[in-house]
Design a protein around this motif. Structure first.
Motif, PDB file in Angstrom:
ATOM      1  N   SER A  38       0.803  -1.218   0.000  1.00  0.00           N
ATOM      2  CA  SER A  38       0.000   0.000   0.000  1.00  0.00           C
ATOM      3  C   SER A  38       0.840   1.274   0.000  1.00  0.00           C
ATOM      4  N   PHE A 373      -4.358   2.150  -3.205  1.00  0.00           N
ATOM      5  CA  PHE A 373      -5.250   2.180  -2.045  1.00  0.00           C
ATOM      6  C   PHE A 373      -4.553   1.540  -0.846  1.00  0.00           C
ATOM      7  N   GLU A 374      -4.841   2.078   0.325  1.00  0.00           N
ATOM      8  CA  GLU A 374      -4.276   1.500   1.540  1.00  0.00           C
ATOM      9  C   GLU A 374      -4.954   0.185   1.900  1.00  0.00           C
ATOM     10  N   SER A 375      -6.214   0.021   1.489  1.00  0.00           N
ATOM     11  CA  SER A 375      -6.917  -1.231   1.773  1.00  0.00           C
ATOM     12  C   SER A 375      -7.965  -1.458   0.694  1.00  0.00           C
ATOM     13  N   ILE A 376      -8.220  -2.745   0.424  1.00  0.00           N
ATOM     14  CA  ILE A 376      -9.239  -3.142  -0.553  1.00  0.00           C
ATOM     15  C   ILE A 376     -10.150  -4.164   0.120  1.00  0.00           C
ATOM     16  N   TYR A 377     -11.444  -3.930   0.001  1.00  0.00           N
ATOM     17  CA  TYR A 377     -12.429  -4.846   0.581  1.00  0.00           C
ATOM     18  C   TYR A 377     -13.369  -5.311  -0.527  1.00  0.00           C
ATOM     19  N   LYS A 406     -13.938  -1.280   9.181  1.00  0.00           N
ATOM     20  CA  LYS A 406     -12.509  -1.141   8.864  1.00  0.00           C
ATOM     21  C   LYS A 406     -12.187  -0.086   7.807  1.00  0.00           C
ATOM     22  N   TYR A 407     -13.098   0.183   6.908  1.00  0.00           N
ATOM     23  CA  TYR A 407     -12.757   1.005   5.743  1.00  0.00           C
ATOM     24  C   TYR A 407     -12.500   2.461   6.129  1.00  0.00           C
ATOM     25  N   LYS A 410      -9.371   6.074   2.089  1.00  0.00           N
ATOM     26  CA  LYS A 410      -8.366   5.588   1.159  1.00  0.00           C
ATOM     27  C   LYS A 410      -8.582   4.115   0.824  1.00  0.00           C
ATOM     28  N   SER A 411      -9.832   3.689   0.873  1.00  0.00           N
ATOM     29  CA  SER A 411     -10.165   2.289   0.599  1.00  0.00           C
ATOM     30  C   SER A 411     -10.911   2.162  -0.726  1.00  0.00           C
ATOM     31  N   ILE A 413     -13.799  -0.307  -2.205  1.00  0.00           N
ATOM     32  CA  ILE A 413     -14.785  -1.271  -1.722  1.00  0.00           C
ATOM     33  C   ILE A 413     -15.565  -1.807  -2.918  1.00  0.00           C
ATOM     34  N   ALA A 443     -14.632   7.101   0.323  1.00  0.00           N
ATOM     35  CA  ALA A 443     -14.057   5.870  -0.239  1.00  0.00           C
ATOM     36  C   ALA A 443     -14.560   5.658  -1.665  1.00  0.00           C
TER      37      ALA A 443
END
Length: 785
Positions: A38, A373-377, A406-407, A410-411, A413, A443
């Motif tokens: 990330s 992205f810092e996180s992907i869900y 959690k999101y 910077k996610s 989704i 997001a």
């Protein structure tokens, strides 16, 4: 990045495909480290490394990575004081050798090719140089993992003695096999080995004849393998020599293992760097094979994919799409029928992001852009929790609740069939509420749904866009094309009608759908018509633009060509004008020199001021570098006639009228030039009085000095033509009927130029090459009229 998300979006399958391109076992063992990161700068570095790998493959075709083994366990055991086997030491030497060859390969690319590969250069500098250890191992162990005789002097001596002793034992036993009773008592006339001792096969009933030790028996019991008494001591000696050999080999292996222990840390680094390079090249091979491209990355949440396709669908089956969102539009809701390609679109975007953040090229055209992205869900909707005895809706909601905890802004989704598995009205309401909640945080969201209530979701909410997957009514099949800005239609009535359902049933069904539903469907149909028309207009505009660009390009090329020719012609014209000026000045100096000479012989008839005036007239007659200011004079009142001498006002020179071509234009002879000039620029002048006899005599005398040949050898092409032109004029004035022009043979360019000029000269009757005695093809003989 959560492991469950990687599996949901099928990134593990991408990783398996990349692993197939790893050359070494060590590289494949590191493949688990191929996970998305990330950190923006780290993503940029990983993509640049892969791009360098693709450039190297494009230039060289392949990279030498053979012979690399995962020697980390060997180094670890040596580090703990263990003794490595000959095979393990051989693998260590081969891996060091492979690193040396790879380092030389990278250095050769840096010096030979016109490309920058800073990341590979940095990797190359990290590879430890362990050539000394490689040579020591290779000096003691061959490529088959066998300790060679030359490993030590003691080992060479032991093996030499062993071979001699084994030869003696064989000779002794062979005497038994060749004895007079051998055919009767032996099962076979051969010498064999049992329990590391040389024996002969004896029939069971004759075992007592030879005595000695029985080491083995055949399965039938008919044959026993006996070591006769005569060779027992010799076999014992062989046994002792083999023990000594084993001890010496062990000593050599221990010594080499100690040297491996000294550089164990460097060997760990070596394997790590080689594995990293192997993985980079595996990414490059995977991307090159599938024609993937390096994306532009940003840290602004913006995604723009050009002709993106799902990487796990065969190329001949997959449909590519243009997908853009993340700036003004941060949420896209895709509606449409099942099996239309909605989930494929979600996974295409998700996989493209995961691949880019892992340093992999993406399945899209060059110039595509991906956000980091810092996180992907992801909640794809096919993961019902049987273990927890949850329904489809419950299991989906558990996952979404976890995402909502959690999101952040910077996610990314990804939600498939949001709100499904429960009452349609309640599911649609929950879907709208969840989308509002996530969208409000900033997001980026991609969601699919089949609820009609969400078809108008994006029309009254800024930053949200509707989309759909196209459905072909004529073929009753989806086209899998993504249409952003247009919600999907159910198409149930149209499909039913084409399948043969009665019109009265369809019309009755429409009355049950409600006014609002009909208005929405009408609006969608209108949007689709507008989209089709806009696509046609855009295609026509694009074609016109391409034609315009092509025309512009052609015009620019012609303009550049014209400018280039113009510059060359101007340069040539200036050069020629300068040479004409220099020739005119030289001629004037020659005339003045003759006049001075005549004055010496003719007394004081010619004054010095007359000489100065003559020189000034000659200088004025020659073309100058600076334009002279022409005084405006009124044309002569006297009517002009053919043969009159006139002053050409624009050139400041005198000429003779040859012909009147129109009411206002005359053909004027100025020296050897004929020009068409306006009558308003001409002024009649009275003819000069005849020159004195001695001056005329002087000119004749000078003309009579014209040679019968002109030597042009060594002259530049332009200078040679100027000299040829002046020489022919002088020869004609001297009444010569034949002259010779010496141009030499050389490349033939000067000869061709001179003869081309002679072709166009009005006073040249004929020309030919010289005879053998005249100079041959190096001379052109000219016959004048």
């Amino acid at each position: 990045m959560e492991t469950r998300v990687l599996k949901t979006l099928e990134f593990d399958k991408i990783r398996d495909l990349v692993a197939k391109h790893c050359t070494s076992k060590a590289g494949r063992s590191f493949i688990d480290k191929l996970v998305p990161v990330s950190d923006f700068s780290e993503v940029v570095r990983l993509l640049e490394e892969t791009d360098e790998g693709m450039s190297i493959l494009r230039l060289r075709g392949n990279v030498p990575m053979g012979g690399i083994s995962d020697i980390r366990p060997h180094a670890k055991r040596a580090q703990m004081g263990g003794v490595l086997s000959a095979y393990e030491l051989m693998e260590t030497a081969n891996t060091i050798r492979a690193s040396r060859i790879l380092r030389q390969f990278i250095e050769a690319i840096i010096s030979d090719e016109d490309i920058e590969i800073p990341h590979f250069e940095a990797k190359k500098d990290l590879i430890p140089i362990l050539t000394g250890l490689e040579h020591e191992i290779n000096a003691a162990i061959d490529e088959n993992g066998y300790v060679v005789d030359s490993a030590s002097s003691a080992l060479r001596s032991i093996r030499q003695s062993l071979r001699i002793q084994e030869s003696r034992v064989r000779e002794r036993l062979e005497s038994y096999t060749k004895g007079k009773n051998a055919a009767l008592m032996l099962s076979d006339a051969i010498v064999t080995i049992r329990n590391d001792r040389f024996v002969i096969p004896v029939k069971s009933e004759y075992r007592s004849h030879y005595g000695g030790v029985i080491h083995d028996m055949s399965s039938s019991g008919q044959t026993v393998f006996i070591e006769p008494d005569g060779v027992v001591q010799a076999n014992n000696e062989i046994r002792n020599l083999k023990l000594k050999e084993s001890e010496e080999v062990q000593k050599i292996l221990m010594e080499l293992s100690g040297k491996v222990q000294e550089v164990a840390h460097d060997l760990f680094t070596l394997v790590t760097v080689l594995s990293e390079i192997d993985i980079i090249l595996a990414k490059a091979k995977y991307g090159t094979l599938n024609k993937y491209t390096k994306p532009i990355v940003n840290n602004e949440g913006y995604i723009r994919l050009s002709q993106a396709r799902h990487p796990l669908i065969p190329v001949d089956e997959v449909v590519s799409n243009n997908i853009e969102f993340g700036k003004d539009i941060t949420t896209i809701v895709i509606t449409g029928p099942n099996t239309g390609g909605k989930t494929v679109t979600l996974k295409t975007v998700g996989l493209s992001v995961l691949m880019a953040q892992s340093g992999l090229p993406i399945p899209a055209l060059d110039g595509s852009e991906i956000a980091v992205f810092e996180s992907i869900y992801a909640d794809i909707g096919d993961e019902q929790s049987i273990e927890q005895s949850l329904s489809t809706f419950s299991s989906r909601m558990v996952n979404i609740v976890d995402i909502l905890k959690k999101y952040d802004e910077k996610s990314l989704i990804i939600l498939d069939e949001l709100g499904s598995g429960t009452d349609p009205q309640e599911g649609a309401a929950l879907a709208i509420s969840i989308l509002d909640e996530i969208h409000g945080s900033g997001a980026r969201v991609l969601a699919t749904t089949h609820y009609p209530e969400l078809k108008a979701y994006g029309y009254n909410r800024p930053g949200i866009a509707n989309a759909s997957v196209e459905f072909n009514i004529d073929t009753l099949s989806p086209t899998y094309r993504l249409l952003i800005g247009v919600p999907g239609r159910s198409n149930a009535f149209e499909i039913s009608k084409r399948l043969g359902l009665a019109d009265n049933i369809i019309e009755r069904a429409k009355t049950f759908t409600g006014t609002d539903r009909g208005e929405v469907e009408s609006m969608i149909a209108s949007l689709e018509e507008s989209r089709v028309q806009s696509e046609k207009d855009a295609e026509e505009t694009h074609n016109v633009l391409l034609e315009t660009e092509q025309l512009k390009k052609e015009l620019q090329e012609r303009l550049n060509e014209f400018d280039a020719k113009k510059e060359v012609m101007e340069t040539k014209a200036k050069d020629r004008a300068r040479k004409i000026v220099e020739a005119a000045k030289s001629e004037s100096e020659a005339v003045l020199s003759d006049l001075r000479a005549m004055r010496l012989y003719a007394g004081a008839s010619v004054k010095e001021h007359e000489l100065i005036d003559a020189k000034k007239r000659l200088e004025n007659a020659a073309p100058g570098e600076k334009p002279k200011k022409v005084e405006t004079k009124k044309a002569s009142v006297r009517p002009l006639t053919v043969g009159d001498e006139v002053q050409v006002l624009s050139y400041g020179q005198r000429g003779t009228l040859l012909d009147k071509v129109s009411a206002t234009e005359w053909v004027v002879q100025i020296g050897i030039l004929k020009m068409k000039l306006e009558e308003s620029g001409l002024q009649y002048v009275k003819p000069e009085k005849e020159k004195k006899t001695y001056i005329s005599t002087s000119v004749k005398g000078r003309d009579s000095n014209v040679l019968l040949e002109l030597d042009l050898r060594g002259e530049r092409f332009e200078d040679a033509l100027i000299r040829t032109e002046k020489y022919l004029d002088d020869a004609i004035l001297s009444n010569y009927h034949q002259v010779s022009i010496i141009h030499g043979k050389g490349t033939g360019a000067l000869r061709q130029g001179v003869q081309q000029y002679l072709k166009t000269h009005s006073r040249v009757k004929n020309y030919r090459f010289g005879e053998a005695g005249e100079g041959g093809h190096g001379v052109t003989v000219v016959e004048l009229k």
